[in-house]
Design an enzyme around this catalytic site. Structure first.
Site, PDB file in Angstrom:
ATOM      1  N   ASP A 288       0.824  -1.214   0.000  1.00 20.85           N
ATOM      2  CA  ASP A 288       0.000   0.000   0.000  1.00 20.85           C
ATOM      3  C   ASP A 288       0.856   1.262   0.000  1.00 20.85           C
ATOM      4  O   ASP A 288       2.076   1.212   0.188  1.00 20.85           O
ATOM      5  CB  ASP A 288      -0.970  -0.014   1.196  1.00 20.85           C
TER       6      ASP A 288
ATOM      7  N   ASN B 212      -8.144  -3.010  13.925  1.00 21.20           N
ATOM      8  CA  ASN B 212      -9.499  -3.350  13.464  1.00 21.20           C
ATOM      9  C   ASN B 212      -9.473  -4.532  12.484  1.00 21.20           C
ATOM     10  O   ASN B 212     -10.468  -4.826  11.840  1.00 21.20           O
ATOM     11  CB  ASN B 212     -10.177  -2.129  12.822  1.00 21.20           C
TER      12      ASN B 212
ATOM     13  N   GLU C 106      -9.812  -1.933   4.893  1.00 17.39           N
ATOM     14  CA  GLU C 106     -10.529  -1.636   6.126  1.00 17.39           C
ATOM     15  C   GLU C 106     -11.768  -2.525   6.259  1.00 17.39           C
ATOM     16  O   GLU C 106     -12.257  -3.060   5.261  1.00 17.39           O
ATOM     17  CB  GLU C 106     -10.969  -0.158   6.112  1.00 17.39           C
TER      18      GLU C 106
HETATM   19  C1  GLP Z   1      -0.806   0.355   8.739  1.00 13.28           C
HETATM   20  C2  GLP Z   1      -0.397  -0.361   7.441  1.00 13.28           C
HETATM   21  C3  GLP Z   1      -0.526  -1.855   7.573  1.00 13.28           C
HETATM   22  C4  GLP Z   1       0.051  -2.287   8.905  1.00 13.28           C
HETATM   23  C5  GLP Z   1      -0.816  -1.768  10.026  1.00 13.28           C
HETATM   24  C6  GLP Z   1      -0.283  -2.099  11.413  1.00 13.28           C
HETATM   25  O1  GLP Z   1      -1.968   1.103   8.633  1.00 13.28           O
HETATM   26  N1  GLP Z   1      -1.067   0.066   6.267  1.00 13.28           N
HETATM   27  O2  GLP Z   1       0.129  -2.481   6.480  1.00 13.28           O
HETATM   28  O3  GLP Z   1       0.085  -3.687   8.977  1.00 13.28           O
HETATM   29  O4  GLP Z   1      -1.043  -0.382   9.901  1.00 13.28           O
HETATM   30  O5  GLP Z   1       0.753  -1.246  11.777  1.00 13.28           O
HETATM   31  P1  GLP Z   1       1.747  -1.508  12.943  1.00 13.28           P
HETATM   32  O6  GLP Z   1       2.651  -2.596  12.478  1.00 13.28           O
HETATM   33  O7  GLP Z   1       2.481  -0.222  13.136  1.00 13.28           O
HETATM   34  O8  GLP Z   1       0.937  -1.928  14.131  1.00 13.28           O
END
Ligand code: GLP
Length: 241
Positions: A67, A136, A143
């Site tokens: 992404d 979530n 989402e």
């Molecule tokens: C972000 C990314 C995801 C990631 C998630 C969790 O929004 N787009 O790819 O897995 O949040 O993030 P973190 O690893 O900082 O908890």
């Protein structure tokens, strides 16, 4: 589904790095699906370390990221382009031509999503897709929804995601509202899935996603239907399973 429980963040990172390394060693021209967020940073540190020790060669590896924020230029230090270069690509011998992310600066969403899906197809698909998980249940930026999204698409980020990600920005107002993300079908098409989670804050969603009903309300739950999933957790994230 294989589940590895690690004692702490460092061990979780090392185990996940072992799995990615095995892929690179067994198939030097593999396609790695990569992820951002705080979870995989330790994994990338191990890969850089092992590259520097001469154990890994990325010269033929292709990468596709999950992404990218829409509207952030590459040189913005919160763009995922910047993150990936800062944490991994700048420190290994990957060919810049083999590094792929959605282009956050392409305003035409339809065009960019089509380009990205075609690119992944032209590479022959993803050999192993690395994933983190949002509180979530989001994977990439898919989402919670009433349907599972298919290919790459443009999403409006949920307020909870903006709040969770604002720690990286000066304020919540600066977090982009939209992002490009691979879809659920794109992710499910990867030959192997490697998902990581750490910390007590992820325990509830890990239980829901992997031991609860399969529903687009919890996007990661669809991974229960994938034939080759490896879950690498620290003890805290694994505490409810
Ligand atoms: C972000 C990314 C995801 C990631 C998630 C969790 O929004 N787009 O790819 O897995 O949040 O993030 P973190 O690893 O900082 O908890």
């Amino acid at each position: 589904m294989r589940i590895y429980k690690a004692a702490n963040y460092k061990e979780m990172s090392r185990k996940a790095a072992n799995i990615i390394s095995a892929q690179v060693i067994l198939k030097p021209d593999c396609v790695l699906g990569l992820a951002t967020g705080s979870t995989p940073i330790g994994l990338y540190e191990y890969l850089v370390d092992w590259y520097k020790k001469g154990d890994l060669d990325f010269s033929k590896v292709q990468t596709v990221n999950l992404d990218e924020y829409k509207g952030l230029p590459r040189d913005n230090d919160q763009s995922y382009y910047y993150f990936m270069h800062d944490n991994l690509f700048n420190h290994i011998n990957i060919d810049p031509a083999n590094v792929h992310l959605p282009d956050g600066m392409e305003p035409d969403a339809e065009k960019e999503c089509r380009r990205y899906d075609e690119l992944i197809r032209s590479l022959g698909g993803v050999d192993i897709q690395l994933l983190g998980i949002g509180h979530n249940g989001h994977i990439g930026f898919n989402e919670p929804d009433t349907v599972f999204a298919k290919g790459t698409h443009c999403v409006k980020l949920q307020e909870s995601t903006i709040q969770a990600n604002k720690r990286f920005f000066a304020s919540a107002e600066e977090v982009p509202q939209y992002a490009y993300t691979m879809g659920i079908q794109t992710i499910m098409s990867a030959k192997k899935i490697l998902i990581m989670a750490n910390g007590a804050g992820k325990a509830e969603i890990i239980k829901k996603a992997f031991f609860g009903p399969i529903t687009p309300e919890v996007p990661a739950s669809v991974l229960q239907l994938h034939g080759d999933v490896t879950l690498v957790l620290d003890n805290e994230a694994a505490s409810l399973i």
